[in-house]
Design an enzyme around this catalytic site. Sequence first.
Site, PDB file in Angstrom:
ATOM      1  N   HIS A 478       0.813  -1.210   0.000  1.00 60.51           N
ATOM      2  CA  HIS A 478       0.000   0.000   0.000  1.00 60.51           C
ATOM      3  C   HIS A 478       0.853   1.271   0.000  1.00 60.51           C
ATOM      4  O   HIS A 478       0.326   2.375  -0.209  1.00 60.51           O
ATOM      5  CB  HIS A 478      -0.936   0.007   1.214  1.00 60.51           C
ATOM      6  CG  HIS A 478      -2.249   0.680   0.958  1.00 60.51           C
ATOM      7  ND1 HIS A 478      -2.483   1.495  -0.120  1.00 60.51           N
ATOM      8  CD2 HIS A 478      -3.428   0.660   1.656  1.00 60.51           C
ATOM      9  CE1 HIS A 478      -3.719   1.959  -0.086  1.00 60.51           C
ATOM     10  NE2 HIS A 478      -4.318   1.463   0.983  1.00 60.51           N
ATOM     11  N   ASP A 482      -2.156   2.268  -4.576  1.00 63.14           N
ATOM     12  CA  ASP A 482      -3.386   2.720  -3.923  1.00 63.14           C
ATOM     13  C   ASP A 482      -4.489   1.686  -4.119  1.00 63.14           C
ATOM     14  O   ASP A 482      -4.410   0.814  -4.983  1.00 63.14           O
ATOM     15  CB  ASP A 482      -3.835   4.063  -4.511  1.00 63.14           C
ATOM     16  CG  ASP A 482      -2.871   5.188  -4.171  1.00 63.14           C
ATOM     17  OD1 ASP A 482      -2.237   5.111  -3.095  1.00 63.14           O
ATOM     18  OD2 ASP A 482      -2.741   6.123  -4.978  1.00 63.14           O
TER      19      ASP A 482
END
Length: 507
Positions: A478, A482
């Site tokens: 992450h 995204d």
Amino acid sequence: MSTEVRVPTLGESVSEATVATWFKKPGDPVAADEMLCELETDKVTVEVPSPVAGTMGEIVAQEGDTVGVDALLAMIGASDGAATGETPAAKPAATSAPKAAKAEAVDVMVPALGESVSEATVASWFKQPGEAVAVDEMLCELETDKVSVEVPSPAAGVLGEILAAEGATVQAGGKLAVISGAAAGATPTPAQDAAPASEAGTVDRDVEDAPSAKKLMAEKGLSRDQVSGTGRDGRVMKEDVQKAGAAPAPQAAPAPTAPAQPAQTPRAPSPADDAAREERVRMTKLRQTIARRLKEAQNTAAMLTTYNEADMGGIMELRNEYKDMFEKKHGVKMGFMSFFVKACCHALNEVPEVNAEIDGTDVVYKNYVHMGVAVGTPNGLVVPVLRDAHKMGFAEIEKTIAEMGRRARDGKLSMADMQGGSFTISNGGVYGSLMSSPILNPPQSGILGMHKIQERPMVVKGQIVARPMMYLALSYDHRIVDGKGAVTFLVRVKEALEDPRRLLMDL
């Protein structure tokens, strides 16, 4: 004049290895390009050939020693005739009198082990002190975190002292044992010395089974004929005995009937009783490395998993229609993995951050797809890489995966085969997994988990029908990917799998 034998280049970012096995001993004659020793890294085994013909001289790096790239392993001296100035006429006389050959002691060293591998574990000794050995005859087997390495005898003679017992941890370049009585020009017959007389009804065997295998056969009550050896020359390894299954243990002789004892109240088992029924087995180097890397991935990456599902009916219909023609033309079966590789390459082109990696404060975007395909082996999980998978067709993908799968199971993958991957696919469905969250393979930012195809009730055009469904899982970092990018990637994979024609039209 002596020639140096040095550690060869081991692979990308590999700086050291462990000397696993020496196939030659000091004093042994060697031919040009004849294998001298075997080195182990954390991924592969590297054989070191002799640069020249001559006589094995001093072994500088013993079995178990850790050696760096270009480190000195041993010296190759001139052949007997060149070193002593013998004339051609005098040499046959020396050959005809083997007693005059000089006996020397030769060290058995740990070969180079591979990238960043500094140590190994002695798994099994195939020979015992006092037994005769021939040149290149396997003496022992070492285990690293990735592969098993067999160590051949560097010279013919008699196995002397064993310096690293089974279970011992040895460093790259360390000494494993000593071969004594190595005589230049002599042709020993270790099989005859080790078994001069076979019992009636038995067959002489030139191959010595692994001691750990013999011990386990005795414990399980198995005879040698009940176990098929998969080691070199048919040698029975410990794993072969485990696969053979436990035969009924020999019945112990009935104990003399004891006088009847009064009934006693059963006592609760003590910790000592439980410990006696437990078995403590040291983790293999491969398992230790897998554990370390998986934990590093969890500690380093901001790992998250997103899920979706795909209707595999379209692919299954396509395979059923063309599988025979495909196999006839290309010589390989059409599997599911080629569809997934192509679908992932298609999706990575649209969402490049899933194919990127973090390097310090930089993001490195890859304008290529080196697809890692996780393969389960008896020793653990390895991930060979399909380089430039985005340029491959279905047939080339299937052929490459099949070949790498065979090499992985045989422990023949090289360092280059497992380096440089930019994205990974893991297929837990072959083991029956319905749903899982795969762990990243650092420094990669994404890994796709495939799962079992299972018929489930689905609503199609207002009707409930049974469809072959597969859950898909994308784990991603992450920090760089995204949620929108991850979901978009997985949806593109789903769309390509459900309608394979989209791949042909780049949709």
